[in-house]
Design an enzyme around this catalytic site. Structure first.
Site, PDB file in Angstrom:
ATOM      1  CB  THR A 144      -1.137   0.008   1.144  1.00  0.00           C
ATOM      2  OG1 THR A 144      -1.470   1.390   1.306  1.00  0.00           O
ATOM      3  CG2 THR A 144      -0.194  -0.268   2.450  1.00  0.00           C
ATOM      4  CG  ASP A 145      -1.104   5.096  -0.875  1.00  0.00           C
ATOM      5  OD1 ASP A 145      -1.820   4.307  -0.092  1.00  0.00           O
ATOM      6  OD2 ASP A 145      -1.846   5.899  -1.765  1.00  0.00           O
ATOM      7  CD  GLU A 146      -3.340   3.480   4.209  1.00  0.00           C
ATOM      8  OE1 GLU A 146      -3.409   3.196   5.745  1.00  0.00           O
ATOM      9  OE2 GLU A 146      -4.449   3.344   4.073  1.00  0.00           O
ATOM     10  CE  LYS A 173       0.261  -4.652   3.059  1.00  0.00           C
ATOM     11  NZ  LYS A 173      -0.194  -6.042   2.472  1.00  0.00           N
TER      12      LYS A 173
HETATM   13  P1  NAD Z   1      -9.440  -7.518   2.258  1.00  0.00           P
HETATM   14  O1  NAD Z   1      -9.439  -7.301   3.363  1.00  0.00           O
HETATM   15  O2  NAD Z   1     -10.796  -7.376   1.331  1.00  0.00           O
HETATM   16  O3  NAD Z   1      -9.094  -8.989   1.837  1.00  0.00           O
HETATM   17  C1  NAD Z   1      -8.340  -9.684   2.659  1.00  0.00           C
HETATM   18  C2  NAD Z   1      -8.249 -11.200   2.223  1.00  0.00           C
HETATM   19  O4  NAD Z   1      -7.226 -11.691   3.237  1.00  0.00           O
HETATM   20  C3  NAD Z   1      -9.562 -11.763   2.782  1.00  0.00           C
HETATM   21  O5  NAD Z   1     -10.074 -12.619   1.902  1.00  0.00           O
HETATM   22  C4  NAD Z   1      -9.345 -12.329   4.090  1.00  0.00           C
HETATM   23  O6  NAD Z   1     -10.031 -13.573   4.397  1.00  0.00           O
HETATM   24  C5  NAD Z   1      -7.838 -12.979   3.833  1.00  0.00           C
HETATM   25  N1  NAD Z   1      -7.137 -13.147   5.171  1.00  0.00           N
HETATM   26  C6  NAD Z   1      -6.937 -12.440   6.209  1.00  0.00           C
HETATM   27  N2  NAD Z   1      -6.046 -12.928   7.180  1.00  0.00           N
HETATM   28  C7  NAD Z   1      -5.747 -14.149   6.473  1.00  0.00           C
HETATM   29  C8  NAD Z   1      -4.947 -15.088   6.940  1.00  0.00           C
HETATM   30  N3  NAD Z   1      -4.525 -15.040   8.153  1.00  0.00           N
HETATM   31  N4  NAD Z   1      -4.879 -16.196   6.120  1.00  0.00           N
HETATM   32  C9  NAD Z   1      -5.160 -16.320   5.102  1.00  0.00           C
HETATM   33  N5  NAD Z   1      -5.930 -15.288   4.528  1.00  0.00           N
HETATM   34  C10 NAD Z   1      -6.357 -14.332   5.177  1.00  0.00           C
HETATM   35  O7  NAD Z   1      -8.394  -6.651   1.538  1.00  0.00           O
HETATM   36  P2  NAD Z   1      -8.127  -5.676   0.237  1.00  0.00           P
HETATM   37  O8  NAD Z   1      -8.520  -4.612   0.200  1.00  0.00           O
HETATM   38  O9  NAD Z   1      -8.590  -6.712  -0.861  1.00  0.00           O
HETATM   39  O10 NAD Z   1      -6.640  -5.674   0.119  1.00  0.00           O
HETATM   40  C11 NAD Z   1      -5.753  -7.007  -0.350  1.00  0.00           C
HETATM   41  C12 NAD Z   1      -4.254  -6.616  -0.249  1.00  0.00           C
HETATM   42  O11 NAD Z   1      -3.829  -5.426  -1.022  1.00  0.00           O
HETATM   43  C13 NAD Z   1      -3.754  -6.281   1.075  1.00  0.00           C
HETATM   44  O12 NAD Z   1      -2.475  -6.690   1.411  1.00  0.00           O
HETATM   45  C14 NAD Z   1      -3.693  -4.853   1.296  1.00  0.00           C
HETATM   46  O13 NAD Z   1      -2.809  -4.304   2.296  1.00  0.00           O
HETATM   47  C15 NAD Z   1      -3.530  -4.294  -0.307  1.00  0.00           C
HETATM   48  N6  NAD Z   1      -3.854  -3.065  -0.536  1.00  0.00           N
HETATM   49  C16 NAD Z   1      -5.178  -2.850  -0.440  1.00  0.00           C
HETATM   50  C17 NAD Z   1      -5.699  -1.287  -0.892  1.00  0.00           C
HETATM   51  C18 NAD Z   1      -7.124  -1.112  -0.814  1.00  0.00           C
HETATM   52  O14 NAD Z   1      -7.345   0.005  -1.190  1.00  0.00           O
HETATM   53  N7  NAD Z   1      -7.975  -2.045  -0.355  1.00  0.00           N
HETATM   54  C19 NAD Z   1      -4.741  -0.598  -1.604  1.00  0.00           C
HETATM   55  C20 NAD Z   1      -3.355  -1.074  -1.468  1.00  0.00           C
HETATM   56  C21 NAD Z   1      -3.077  -2.214  -1.188  1.00  0.00           C
HETATM   57  O1  TDX Z   2     -16.758   5.789   7.620  1.00  0.00           O
HETATM   58  C1  TDX Z   2     -15.543   6.472   7.406  1.00  0.00           C
HETATM   59  N1  TDX Z   2     -15.462   7.918   7.399  1.00  0.00           N
HETATM   60  C2  TDX Z   2     -14.459   8.475   6.777  1.00  0.00           C
HETATM   61  O2  TDX Z   2     -14.345   9.696   6.767  1.00  0.00           O
HETATM   62  C3  TDX Z   2     -14.416   5.602   7.059  1.00  0.00           C
HETATM   63  C4  TDX Z   2     -14.588   4.220   7.009  1.00  0.00           C
HETATM   64  C5  TDX Z   2     -13.381   6.340   6.394  1.00  0.00           C
HETATM   65  N2  TDX Z   2     -13.142   7.703   6.301  1.00  0.00           N
HETATM   66  C6  TDX Z   2     -12.146   8.327   6.007  1.00  0.00           C
HETATM   67  C7  TDX Z   2     -10.744   8.003   6.508  1.00  0.00           C
HETATM   68  C8  TDX Z   2      -9.825   8.129   5.173  1.00  0.00           C
HETATM   69  O3  TDX Z   2      -9.464   9.641   5.360  1.00  0.00           O
HETATM   70  O4  TDX Z   2     -11.924   7.997   4.449  1.00  0.00           O
HETATM   71  C9  TDX Z   2     -10.950   7.953   3.851  1.00  0.00           C
HETATM   72  C10 TDX Z   2     -10.598   6.443   3.437  1.00  0.00           C
HETATM   73  O5  TDX Z   2     -10.893   5.622   4.613  1.00  0.00           O
HETATM   74  P1  TDX Z   2     -10.766   3.943   4.108  1.00  0.00           P
HETATM   75  O6  TDX Z   2     -11.758   3.616   3.331  1.00  0.00           O
HETATM   76  O7  TDX Z   2     -11.002   3.388   5.748  1.00  0.00           O
HETATM   77  O8  TDX Z   2      -9.267   3.751   3.580  1.00  0.00           O
HETATM   78  P2  TDX Z   2      -7.835   4.056   4.102  1.00  0.00           P
HETATM   79  O9  TDX Z   2      -7.918   4.334   5.403  1.00  0.00           O
HETATM   80  O10 TDX Z   2      -7.516   5.327   3.299  1.00  0.00           O
HETATM   81  O11 TDX Z   2      -6.994   2.729   3.645  1.00  0.00           O
HETATM   82  C11 TDX Z   2      -7.402   2.163   2.335  1.00  0.00           C
HETATM   83  O12 TDX Z   2      -6.568   2.634   1.579  1.00  0.00           O
HETATM   84  C12 TDX Z   2      -5.167   1.768   1.302  1.00  0.00           C
HETATM   85  C13 TDX Z   2      -7.265   0.717   2.755  1.00  0.00           C
HETATM   86  O13 TDX Z   2      -8.300   0.396   3.657  1.00  0.00           O
HETATM   87  C14 TDX Z   2      -6.206   0.048   2.924  1.00  0.00           C
HETATM   88  O14 TDX Z   2      -6.202  -1.303   2.953  1.00  0.00           O
HETATM   89  C15 TDX Z   2      -5.217   0.446   1.699  1.00  0.00           C
HETATM   90  O15 TDX Z   2      -3.907  -0.056   1.932  1.00  0.00           O
END
Ligand code: NAD
Ligand code: TDX
Length: 363
Positions: A144-146, A173
């Protein structure tokens, strides 16, 4: 003379066994679908624990394909991971399994340490063992970019930005990213990492901003905006991320990192207002109907102000660009959630219902 097969044809006809972790989650399910459909010659094994965030319904359309197999298991269980890799002998791992929600990491950091750090090390150790008999093995870590921390009003994260994680999630991460690089430098394990901005699209669990807002609007409940809604995120449609992962997997250079982002920055409050307008239109409500649900709530602890990715490396070196305009992607996303209200009610029952009652959202 017969025409030479192009690069893509070579890949499609080549046999490869790929273990994808976290394939039942949001991004993972889109990656699994893409690989199963685009590369019928590959065998895709989806390893997922099916936590609250993992759902096999996300893969209903491909679950009977001959090149797909699902295995339930925990990446934090070292014995299980080692025997799985020994038995299935994958040629590569694409690692997405993680605890992914920042708010949950504030409540329970240890579960993020187990899955995101210990789980990744277990996969790295099993990969090293596999490398002994498979010298072309690749470990692809999705991050992630975080990890780069928080930006001020200007500037972008590049691949050389110093790591500065601030939440338990981003710290876990960042730690896993460092460990992946350490295995490259110390043990010569071929690895590649990509760091992506915020994803949105179908199948995202309704704890994240966009699906949570849509779900609450559907139920005419308050839509919580943390603080003043001034925080900025860079949004990317999930299928564009899956396409980037496909490119990095096939063409990325071992030891390298690629940043992936949408060049699509939105203040949270502006995004939620845009969603409200789309929902008014789709549900035939008067202008302002959904916007009145927006409620400012207590800010997230340690809330990062702004994320924004400079994606020029992946564009220049691998030719990747996002394909969808944000408005188009958001419309598709809203349509998906409106057409899949059963999915929404199923995933928001049980454990999530408790979480929902006790967190920010009731204030
Ligand atoms: P998600 O939470 O939707 O999915 C995570 C999956 O991992 C789920 O299916 C869960 O069952 C599985 N999991 C959790 N713990 C586990 C374990 N111990 N063993 C096996 N499986 C397990 O997450 P996502 O949003 O799809 O993110 C996927 C990846 O991408 C993560 O590594 C996250 O850090 C990265 N990422 C997410 C975002 C975003 O915006 N969502 C952005 C950048 C990077
Ligand atoms: O109810 C809400 N109200 C609100 O204002 C929630 C859930 C979030 N927020 C704000 C927090 C953040 O500034 O919105 C922004 C986005 O929040 P999230 O959807 O929780 O995402 P963020 O915290 O930015 O992280 C996401 O992007 C990077 C994903 O959850 C991560 O898995 C990914 O790595």
């Amino acid at each position: 003379m017969a025409a030479k097969p192009d690069f893509k044809t070579c890949l499609i006809t080549m046999t490869k066994k790929i273990l994808i972790t976290g394939g039942a989650g949001f991004i993972g399910s889109h990656v699994v679908r893409r690989f199963v459909n685009h590369y019928p010659g590959y065998k895709i094994i989806n390893l997922d624990l099916l936590t609250y965030a993992g759902n096999l319904e996300n893969l209903k359309d491909i679950e009977r394909k001959p090149n797909y197999e699902f295995i339930k298991g925990d990446i934090a269980d070292s014995g299980f991971v080692h025997s799985l890799i020994a038995e299935h002998q994958p040629d590569a791992i694409i690692h997405l399994a993680a605890e992914s929600h920042v708010d949950r990491s504030i409540l329970n950091p240890l579960s993020f340490v187990y899955t995101n750090i210990v789980g990744t090390v277990n996969l790295l150790n099993a990969s090293l063992k596999r490398l002994e008999s498979s010298p072309d093995f690749l470990f692809y870590h999705i991050s992630t970019d975080e990890v780069y921390g928080s930006l001020g009003k200007d500037g972008f994260f590049t691949e050389v930005t110093r790591y500065d994680p601030r939440s338990p999630y981003s710290s876990s991460k960042a730690s896993s990213d460092h460990l992946v690089r350490a295995y490259f430098h110390t043990y010569q394990l071929p690895v590649v990492i990509s760091n992506c901005s915020n994803n949105y699209g179908p199948n995202q669990f309704p704890e994240k901003l966009i699906p949570l807002s849509l779900n609450n609007m559907l139920h005419e409940k308050p839509v919580p905006v943390y603080g003043k809604g001034e925080n900025v995120r860079d949004w990317l449609y999930v299928e564009d991320h899956a396409a980037a992962i496909d490119l990095v997997f096939h063409r990325g250079k071992a030891g390298e990192t690629y940043n992936i982002g949408g060049h699509n920055e939105w203040h949270n409050i502006d995004l939620v207002k845009l969603l409200s307008k789309i929902m008014d239109k789709k549900l035939g409500k008067p202008a302002g109907f959904h916007e009145r649900l927006i409620t400012y709530v207590k800010d997230r602890a340690g809330h990062d102000l702004r994320y924004a990715i400079d994606a020029s490396k992946i564009k220049n070196e691998l030719g990747w660009l996002p394909s969808l305009q944000f408005e188009e992607g958001l419309e598709k996303t809203v349509d998906w959630y409106l057409e899949n209200r059963d999915w929404l009610s199923r995933v928001t029952s049980g454990e999530y219902a408790n979480y929902y009652q006790t967190q920010y959202h009731t204030r």
